[in-house]
Design a protein around this motif. Structure first.
Motif, PDB file in Angstrom:
ATOM      1  N   PHE A 108      25.312  21.524  22.347  1.00  0.00           N
ATOM      2  CA  PHE A 108      25.039  22.337  22.315  1.00  0.00           C
ATOM      3  C   PHE A 108      24.331  23.728  22.579  1.00  0.00           C
ATOM      4  N   SER A 109      23.054  22.373  21.983  1.00  0.00           N
ATOM      5  CA  SER A 109      21.598  23.421  22.524  1.00  0.00           C
ATOM      6  C   SER A 109      21.274  24.034  23.735  1.00  0.00           C
ATOM      7  N   PRO A 110      21.778  23.369  25.007  1.00  0.00           N
ATOM      8  CA  PRO A 110      21.280  24.215  26.038  1.00  0.00           C
ATOM      9  C   PRO A 110      22.415  25.606  26.554  1.00  0.00           C
ATOM     10  N   PHE A 111      23.079  25.805  25.434  1.00  0.00           N
ATOM     11  CA  PHE A 111      23.760  27.296  25.578  1.00  0.00           C
ATOM     12  C   PHE A 111      22.383  28.476  24.684  1.00  0.00           C
ATOM     13  N   SER A 112      20.997  28.082  23.951  1.00  0.00           N
ATOM     14  CA  SER A 112      20.383  28.658  23.020  1.00  0.00           C
ATOM     15  C   SER A 112      19.923  29.345  23.838  1.00  0.00           C
ATOM     16  N   ASP A 113      19.470  30.804  23.189  1.00  0.00           N
ATOM     17  CA  ASP A 113      18.963  31.398  23.867  1.00  0.00           C
ATOM     18  C   ASP A 113      17.985  31.684  24.912  1.00  0.00           C
ATOM     19  N   GLU A 114      16.500  29.980  24.564  1.00  0.00           N
ATOM     20  CA  GLU A 114      15.309  29.103  25.015  1.00  0.00           C
ATOM     21  C   GLU A 114      15.882  28.903  26.316  1.00  0.00           C
ATOM     22  N   SER A 115      17.142  28.140  26.264  1.00  0.00           N
ATOM     23  CA  SER A 115      17.790  27.322  27.975  1.00  0.00           C
ATOM     24  C   SER A 115      18.535  27.943  28.686  1.00  0.00           C
ATOM     25  N   LEU A 116      19.042  29.506  28.266  1.00  0.00           N
ATOM     26  CA  LEU A 116      19.246  30.679  28.726  1.00  0.00           C
ATOM     27  C   LEU A 116      18.319  31.082  29.419  1.00  0.00           C
ATOM     28  N   MET A 117      17.029  31.443  29.320  1.00  0.00           N
ATOM     29  CA  MET A 117      16.045  31.829  29.972  1.00  0.00           C
ATOM     30  C   MET A 117      16.079  32.467  31.247  1.00  0.00           C
ATOM     31  N   ILE A 118      16.340  33.255  32.134  1.00  0.00           N
ATOM     32  CA  ILE A 118      16.900  32.929  33.015  1.00  0.00           C
ATOM     33  C   ILE A 118      15.095  34.467  33.968  1.00  0.00           C
ATOM     34  N   ARG A 119      14.108  33.214  34.505  1.00  0.00           N
ATOM     35  CA  ARG A 119      13.077  33.550  34.799  1.00  0.00           C
ATOM     36  C   ARG A 119      13.010  34.349  36.151  1.00  0.00           C
ATOM     37  N   SER A 120      13.712  34.096  37.018  1.00  0.00           N
ATOM     38  CA  SER A 120      14.176  34.969  37.992  1.00  0.00           C
ATOM     39  C   SER A 120      16.007  35.201  38.637  1.00  0.00           C
ATOM     40  N   THR A 121      15.759  36.352  38.803  1.00  0.00           N
ATOM     41  CA  THR A 121      17.673  36.654  39.424  1.00  0.00           C
ATOM     42  C   THR A 121      17.333  36.932  40.469  1.00  0.00           C
ATOM     43  N   ASP A 122      16.384  36.662  41.512  1.00  0.00           N
ATOM     44  CA  ASP A 122      16.170  36.930  43.308  1.00  0.00           C
ATOM     45  C   ASP A 122      17.033  35.765  43.704  1.00  0.00           C
ATOM     46  N   PRO A 123      18.210  36.210  44.323  1.00  0.00           N
ATOM     47  CA  PRO A 123      19.381  34.379  44.794  1.00  0.00           C
ATOM     48  C   PRO A 123      18.101  33.703  45.311  1.00  0.00           C
ATOM     49  N   GLN A 124      18.144  32.117  45.678  1.00  0.00           N
ATOM     50  CA  GLN A 124      17.564  31.262  46.893  1.00  0.00           C
ATOM     51  C   GLN A 124      18.182  31.373  47.358  1.00  0.00           C
ATOM     52  N   LEU A 125      17.830  31.790  48.707  1.00  0.00           N
ATOM     53  CA  LEU A 125      18.732  31.568  49.796  1.00  0.00           C
ATOM     54  C   LEU A 125      19.198  30.338  49.756  1.00  0.00           C
ATOM     55  N   ASP A 126      18.207  29.731  50.306  1.00  0.00           N
ATOM     56  CA  ASP A 126      18.013  27.975  50.234  1.00  0.00           C
ATOM     57  C   ASP A 126      19.123  27.098  49.641  1.00  0.00           C
ATOM     58  N   SER A 127      19.005  27.880  48.696  1.00  0.00           N
ATOM     59  CA  SER A 127      19.739  26.760  47.269  1.00  0.00           C
ATOM     60  C   SER A 127      20.862  27.121  47.123  1.00  0.00           C
ATOM     61  N   ILE A 128      21.694  28.287  47.991  1.00  0.00           N
ATOM     62  CA  ILE A 128      23.057  29.091  48.255  1.00  0.00           C
ATOM     63  C   ILE A 128      23.603  27.890  48.957  1.00  0.00           C
ATOM     64  N   PRO A 129      25.143  26.974  48.901  1.00  0.00           N
ATOM     65  CA  PRO A 129      25.041  26.045  49.872  1.00  0.00           C
ATOM     66  C   PRO A 129      26.138  27.649  50.991  1.00  0.00           C
ATOM     67  N   SER A 130      26.894  28.396  50.350  1.00  0.00           N
ATOM     68  CA  SER A 130      27.869  28.984  51.421  1.00  0.00           C
ATOM     69  C   SER A 130      26.940  30.201  52.298  1.00  0.00           C
ATOM     70  N   VAL A 131      25.814  30.151  51.826  1.00  0.00           N
ATOM     71  CA  VAL A 131      24.241  30.764  53.121  1.00  0.00           C
ATOM     72  C   VAL A 131      24.252  29.738  53.936  1.00  0.00           C
ATOM     73  N   LYS A 132      24.005  28.907  53.198  1.00  0.00           N
ATOM     74  CA  LYS A 132      22.916  27.049  53.804  1.00  0.00           C
ATOM     75  C   LYS A 132      23.706  27.188  54.653  1.00  0.00           C
ATOM     76  N   SER A 133      25.066  26.829  54.793  1.00  0.00           N
ATOM     77  CA  SER A 133      26.318  26.178  55.524  1.00  0.00           C
ATOM     78  C   SER A 133      26.836  27.353  56.196  1.00  0.00           C
ATOM     79  N   LEU A 134      26.313  28.981  56.160  1.00  0.00           N
ATOM     80  CA  LEU A 134      25.539  29.784  57.812  1.00  0.00           C
ATOM     81  C   LEU A 134      25.070  29.510  58.401  1.00  0.00           C
ATOM     82  N   ARG A 135      23.935  29.747  57.644  1.00  0.00           N
ATOM     83  CA  ARG A 135      22.626  29.358  58.554  1.00  0.00           C
ATOM     84  C   ARG A 135      22.519  27.560  59.628  1.00  0.00           C
TER      85      ARG A 135
END
Length: 450
Positions: free
Chosen positions: A242-269
């Motif tokens: 369960f080490s992937p669930f440690s605080d260091e592994s789950l540190m979210i460096r950017s919370t801005d949506p990366q639209l090119d990596s979101i399938p629903s947005v990419k599909s509509l485009r």
């Protein structure tokens, strides 16, 4: 009674050390196994291969078209033309005569060749196929993302169930000790029978919670086996990492949506891009085409049915450029183009809504994470306080300074708070993973586990 206590202790010790000697089970291995195991993933990957074949077929329109033609015809009525035979005399006259051209029986055989040189419609159809291929890849990415989320969710549930099982085991041991203590004190006349009964009830509830936690853990591992195809025996005997669930592994460096990596947005485009390309294809339908064409063959002419008559075959051939430009057609492309324009306009509105929805969900998830982190922090402090109070009150009870009811209440409160903390931890991890999924960074998280 002593044998019952020994049995409970042995069972709990075995369960607490459960899986320590088994194979280590990592999250990334479960994700990879699920992607290789699930039929719906294989189905969308098959769609990708089909789309590639369709693109290849579109490219093949550029290849030469070579065909063999043959026909054998009988003409009951031979065409007749009026020939001014008088013009062929040394002294020209106006004499004309009807003359039949051809014979009753005629064979034609030969090779036909056409090589496109300029055909804008083919180029446009190839572009359509390429976009459609990208769409299939996006559909596959969406299906894979959903499956990854389901595997991670199950992995988190196993983590929570193991925590609950461990806590339930310790609670059962502690309540068992309290129950034995109360039974001893009852014999000494220092506690009431009702207090002993309450201690037994508390222990029974703890034992029931332990059995329920064990069953829930087994059920979640069964579901993990369904997702991944990993044998249930390995999942039951294995040790989960369960080490992937440690605080260091789950540190979210950017919370801005990366639209090119979101399938629903990419599909509509891509669908909007496909509609634009389809408009181009419609406009290219009546554009000029230039190609090279040729024929090499022979014709036979006979007055009787004789397919192999010698001396009746005559060669025929031609080669040259072919130009075609359609000036008028019964079918108009204008309505079709207007329809595609309207569909493209509607799709743009949907794309705008989807982007806003992704951004809004990210903000909500960040707020939920902030709230859960605060609640989990308070719960962790409460556990330390409950544990300290339980230890102090145990000593005070042994000294006769408090009654049994207070001690039992402390045990129940401690159990509830510990369970609440475990649930908050699991909820926090799941929300962080969900935020990664919503912003399009889940793949990066999984790649970092490799």
């Amino acid at each position: 009674m002593k044998s019952v206590k020994i049995s409970i202790t042995c069972i709990l010790l075995i369960s607490l050390s459960y899986g320590l000697s088994g194979q280590e089970i990592k999250l990334i291995n479960c994700v990879d196994a699920a992607l290789a195991n699930r039929g719906n993933i294989q189905a969308v990957r098959t769609d990708i291969e089909i789309a590639k074949l369709q693109t290849s077929s579109a490219y093949q329109k550029y290849l030469p078209d070579l065909s063999l033609s043959y026909n054998y015809r009988y003409s009951p009525l031979i065409p007749t033309q009026i020939i001014p035979v008088g013009l062929f005399n040394p002294n020209p006259t106006d004499e004309k005569r009807p003359i039949k051209f051809g014979t009753d029986w005629q064979q034609n055989s030969g090779l036909n060749l056409f090589q496109p040189i300029i055909d804008f419609s083919i180029k446009s159809r190839v572009a359509e196929s390429r976009i459609n291929e990208k769409l299939k890849n996006t559909d596959a990415a969406a299906a894979e993302r959903d499956l990854k989320m389901e595997v991670i969710k199950s992995f988190i549930n196993i983590w929570l169930r193991e925590k609950q099982l461990s806590s339930a085991g310790l609670d059962t041991l502690r309540t068992s000790g309290t129950k034995e203590l109360f039974i001893t004190r009852l014999k000494e006349g220092k506690v009431l029978k009702t207090e002993v009964n309450r201690a037994i009830l508390n222990h029974n509830n703890a034992l029931s919670n332990y059995v329920a936690a064990s069953s829930s853990l087994t059920g979640e591992k069964i579901y993990m086996g369904f997702l991944t195809g990993i044998s249930l025996e390995n999942l039951l005997d294995g040790t989960f990492d369960f080490s992937p669930f440690s605080d260091e592994s789950l540190m979210i460096r950017s919370t801005d949506p990366q639209l090119d990596s979101i399938p629903s947005v990419k599909s509509l485009r891509l669908r909007a891009e496909l509609l634009e390309q389809q408009q181009k294809s419609e406009r290219m339908t009546h554009t000029p085409t230039v190609g090279f064409e040729g024929f090499l063959g022979a014709n036979q002419y006979t007055d009787t049915f004789n397919p192999v008559l010698s001396g009746s075959w005559y060669g025929s051939s031609y080669f040259g450029l072919s130009f075609r430009f359609q000036i008028f057609s019964g079918s108009s492309t204008k309505n079709r183009v207007n329809q595609l324009k309207m569909e493209h306009k509607g799709l743009k509105y949907r794309l705008s809504d989807e982007i806003n929805s992704v951004s809004n969900k990210s903000l909500l998830l960040k707020e939920e994470i902030r709230q859960i982190e605060f609640q989990a922090g308070l719960s962790k402090q409460n556990i330390a306080l409950y544990e300290e109070n339980l230890s102090l009150n145990q000593d005070r009870f042994n000294k006769g300074q408090i009654n049994a009811y207070d001690l039992l209440t402390d045990e129940i409160d401690f159990q509830k708070e510990l369970s609440r903390f475990n649930e908050k931890q699991a909820e926090l991890v799941y929300k962080q993973i969900e935020l990664m999924n919503n912003t399009g960074t889940l793949s990066s998280f999984i790649d970092n586990l490799r």
